[in-house]
Write a protein that holds these residues in place. Sequence first.
Motif, PDB file in Angstrom:
ATOM      1  N   GLY A   1     -15.689 -13.571  67.839  1.00 36.98           N
ATOM      2  CA  GLY A   1     -16.931 -14.319  68.008  1.00 36.98           C
ATOM      3  C   GLY A   1     -17.828 -13.790  69.117  1.00 36.98           C
ATOM      4  N   THR A   2     -18.942 -14.488  69.306  1.00 37.46           N
ATOM      5  CA  THR A   2     -19.951 -14.100  70.296  1.00 37.46           C
ATOM      6  C   THR A   2     -20.162 -15.250  71.273  1.00 37.46           C
ATOM      7  OG1 THR A   2     -21.098 -12.678  68.702  1.00 37.46           O
ATOM      8  CG2 THR A   2     -22.342 -13.368  70.655  1.00 37.46           C
ATOM      9  N   GLY A   3     -20.126 -14.921  72.541  1.00 38.88           N
ATOM     10  CA  GLY A   3     -20.387 -15.907  73.586  1.00 38.88           C
ATOM     11  C   GLY A   3     -21.623 -15.534  74.374  1.00 38.88           C
ATOM     12  N   ILE A   4     -22.495 -16.510  74.577  1.00 38.51           N
ATOM     13  CA  ILE A   4     -23.696 -16.282  75.380  1.00 38.51           C
ATOM     14  C   ILE A   4     -23.545 -17.076  76.665  1.00 38.51           C
ATOM     15  CG2 ILE A   4     -26.177 -16.684  75.529  1.00 38.51           C
ATOM     16  CD1 ILE A   4     -26.419 -16.086  72.634  1.00 38.51           C
ATOM     17  N   PHE A   5     -23.590 -16.361  77.778  1.00 35.27           N
ATOM     18  CA  PHE A   5     -23.349 -16.952  79.090  1.00 35.27           C
ATOM     19  C   PHE A   5     -24.685 -17.083  79.825  1.00 35.27           C
ATOM     20  CE2 PHE A   5     -19.534 -14.957  77.606  1.00 35.27           C
ATOM     21  CZ  PHE A   5     -18.514 -15.824  77.975  1.00 35.27           C
TER      22      PHE A   5
ATOM     23  N   ASP B   1     -33.562 -13.788  68.526  1.00 30.55           N
ATOM     24  CA  ASP B   1     -34.017 -13.056  67.341  1.00 30.55           C
ATOM     25  C   ASP B   1     -34.721 -11.761  67.741  1.00 30.55           C
ATOM     26  OD1 ASP B   1     -32.965 -14.969  65.695  1.00 30.55           O
ATOM     27  OD2 ASP B   1     -34.872 -16.011  65.341  1.00 30.55           O
ATOM     28  N   LEU B   2     -35.529 -11.823  68.818  1.00 29.09           N
ATOM     29  CA  LEU B   2     -36.199 -10.618  69.304  1.00 29.09           C
ATOM     30  C   LEU B   2     -35.179  -9.596  69.796  1.00 29.09           C
ATOM     31  CD1 LEU B   2     -39.257 -12.103  71.264  1.00 29.09           C
ATOM     32  CD2 LEU B   2     -39.325 -10.756  69.152  1.00 29.09           C
ATOM     33  N   ALA B   3     -34.138 -10.082  70.499  1.00 31.22           N
ATOM     34  CA  ALA B   3     -33.091  -9.174  70.977  1.00 31.22           C
ATOM     35  C   ALA B   3     -32.345  -8.546  69.810  1.00 31.22           C
ATOM     36  CB  ALA B   3     -32.121  -9.935  71.882  1.00 31.22           C
ATOM     37  N   ALA B   4     -32.058  -9.333  68.757  1.00 26.16           N
ATOM     38  CA  ALA B   4     -31.362  -8.801  67.575  1.00 26.16           C
ATOM     39  C   ALA B   4     -32.202  -7.732  66.897  1.00 26.16           C
ATOM     40  CB  ALA B   4     -31.043  -9.936  66.611  1.00 26.16           C
ATOM     41  N   ALA B   5     -33.534  -7.960  66.852  1.00 27.14           N
ATOM     42  CA  ALA B   5     -34.427  -6.982  66.234  1.00 27.14           C
ATOM     43  C   ALA B   5     -34.431  -5.666  66.999  1.00 27.14           C
ATOM     44  CB  ALA B   5     -35.840  -7.556  66.147  1.00 27.14           C
ATOM     45  N   LYS B   6     -34.068  -5.709  68.279  1.00 28.01           N
ATOM     46  CA  LYS B   6     -34.028  -4.502  69.101  1.00 28.01           C
ATOM     47  C   LYS B   6     -32.651  -3.849  69.118  1.00 28.01           C
ATOM     48  CE  LYS B   6     -37.829  -5.830  72.142  1.00 28.01           C
ATOM     49  NZ  LYS B   6     -38.311  -5.983  73.522  1.00 28.01           N
ATOM     50  N   GLY B   7     -31.715  -4.419  68.353  1.00 26.40           N
ATOM     51  CA  GLY B   7     -30.398  -3.786  68.242  1.00 26.40           C
ATOM     52  C   GLY B   7     -29.249  -4.521  68.884  1.00 26.40           C
ATOM     53  N   CYS B   8     -29.516  -5.670  69.513  1.00 23.76           N
ATOM     54  CA  CYS B   8     -28.423  -6.422  70.142  1.00 23.76           C
ATOM     55  C   CYS B   8     -27.619  -7.148  69.053  1.00 23.76           C
ATOM     56  CB  CYS B   8     -28.990  -7.431  71.122  1.00 23.76           C
ATOM     57  SG  CYS B   8     -27.726  -8.348  72.028  1.00 23.76           S
ATOM     58  N   PRO B   9     -26.278  -7.021  69.046  1.00 23.65           N
ATOM     59  CA  PRO B   9     -25.450  -7.643  68.007  1.00 23.65           C
ATOM     60  C   PRO B   9     -25.292  -9.152  68.227  1.00 23.65           C
ATOM     61  CG  PRO B   9     -24.044  -6.552  69.586  1.00 23.65           C
ATOM     62  CD  PRO B   9     -25.458  -6.248  70.003  1.00 23.65           C
ATOM     63  N   VAL B  10     -26.354  -9.925  67.940  1.00 28.95           N
ATOM     64  CA  VAL B  10     -26.308 -11.357  68.168  1.00 28.95           C
ATOM     65  C   VAL B  10     -26.979 -12.086  67.014  1.00 28.95           C
ATOM     66  CG1 VAL B  10     -28.437 -11.274  69.528  1.00 28.95           C
ATOM     67  CG2 VAL B  10     -26.901 -13.220  69.763  1.00 28.95           C
ATOM     68  N   ASP B  11     -26.360 -13.162  66.579  1.00 24.28           N
ATOM     69  CA  ASP B  11     -26.913 -14.040  65.568  1.00 24.28           C
ATOM     70  C   ASP B  11     -27.012 -15.427  66.194  1.00 24.28           C
ATOM     71  OD1 ASP B  11     -27.625 -15.626  63.464  1.00 24.28           O
ATOM     72  OD2 ASP B  11     -25.978 -15.032  62.146  1.00 24.28           O
TER      73      ASP B  11
END
Length: 631
Positions: free
Chosen positions: A481-485, A559-569
């Motif tokens: 999974g993904t954790g955002i701190f 969403d902007l970070a994901a568009a720049k290549g960050c692996p986040v949903d």
Amino acid sequence: MTQKTPSKPGKPLATAMLAALGIVYGDIGTSPLYTLQTVVQSFGHVPGTADVLGALSMIFWALLITVSFKYCGLAMRADVHGEGGILMLMSLLGAYRTGAAVLTTMGLFGAALIYGDGAVTPAISVLSALEGLNVLTDAAKPFILPGAVAILAGLFAAQSLGTAVIGRAFGPVMALWFAVIGVIGAIHIVRDPAVLAAADPAYALHSFMTLKWQGFLVLGAVVLAITGGEALYADMGHVGRRPIRISWFTLVLPCLLLSYAGQAAVLTHKPNTQDNPFFTAFDELHLGHGALIALVILATVATIIASQSIITGAFSLTRQAMQLGWFPGLRIRQTSAEEHGQIYVPVVNWTMMVATLGLALAFRSSARLSTAYGTAVSTTMLLTTILLIVLMRRRWQWPWLAIVPIGGLLAVVDGAFFAGNMLKLTDGGWVPLAMGAAIFVLMTTWRRGQRAIGKRLATLDESREALMAELVAGTLARTPGTGIFLTGSKRAIPEPMRLLASQVRALPRTAIALSVVFSDEPYIFSDDKVSFEKTGPGMFKIVATFGFAEIPSLKRALDLAAAKGCPVDAEHVIFYSAAEDVIAAPDRADRILPAWQRWLFGLLRRNAVRPVDLLSLPRERYLALSRQLEL
């Protein structure tokens, strides 16, 4: 980072000017209800014709120098992408290190005093409007205070519903109000044109010199005519500089001057009148009881609009201070999908309601309440002038040859108003100053406490280095999974990430440190508002920058970070934050904050809105990691 000025809706100038009447001019527009009455009472004797003309001359030149020249002419040039106010003036000087602490203190204290002024304005405005019934019959007196309390309580109770719909009527109502008071004043001027002589400043100077020390008390009352001047500057971002300036010089200023001159004309013939000169001027037209009742209703609606502007201004100021790091997190609710400025801050609303109703019940009349009015706003105006003078030199790079006469004139005028209001301290003037001082202490305590936490967390850098070494070596367990701190620092391993790793000896396979930063710009529309970088194995750092007038959208940022290549949903993440409980350090020498400030900061922190509410995070995917922190 590219930052753009927000484009305002393409409204016609006439529409924008009408909006300015409802948003900006409510406070100063209702000042004729009580200003000249208070000025006359401050003479200490029955005023003669020379006294009345001197008072009118003071009001005339106060409006020209302070509002027309200082605020419309100078202060509105000092904006941050269209946004004004003393906090913006402070931020414009933030880049200069010399005297930065003093300038910041002046800006913050001036902003804090606006809350004190905001508590007094609704009470004195509504009371003065309803007191017009006294001209009709003495039987109305017992009902004026209960009526004012009921109206004020209803006004604050209605804030949670938003003002988007009723706000559309504010401009036309205020336009009607200015037209009415202007016509009333013009009729009396035609009957007695001699009052126009008050345009000569010699009348003001002669009256002040004749009164000697009593003249400062008169100035303390004259300042009531310009109490809404700061609002012109602070509300500039709502409708724009040009509509405010044009509506001031073409409608508001002329109607105010006509109203004051008309009242003065009546007072020269009826100096012994005990009634409010505003309503007496109307009664002298002999239009009947029905017309007087209609005027009282119109005045009451106008004062409600003025009060509404003060309340919403306090909401906006709170959000600015909070997002600039000077106020703890408070619950803010957007009440309109179309108008960004339509927000509701429950804590501020109910606190102001208690203060406003308390003042109305304690002072019981506009005449008595006027002794508490003016101290806060005159102090804010003086602080604004000082900051403007510094801005003239440091940012605008004016020569001293221009600064000395212009800045000197403004400083002398505002200094005289300030001195006059300081004489009212023992009669109630201390109340709004005490309110402002309390807000100032809260703001500075919050800022200092947050910095103390950052200083204490910096001592844990060694454990962060050890954790990074484990992550690089692959010896720390990683869970799916993904954790955002969430963090306010720029460290690759923020405190909530360090806490989770130290407690459970594991981190999510994708661990993202997310910093939400508020700029001193009001809006940021560029996609560059979000940046990200890889900081370690399966670890990333995202910085999302929002303008101080924006409501942050983390989904949009992710969403902007994901568009720049960050692996986040954004729909499939767990949010983590650290919740520190502040306690005293066992070693007195190691304590960062004094006991009283640590206690106050701890109280503010425990009652501040948590990130899950502040950032509108999904509760089912949010975890707060609690710990005690010694300060």
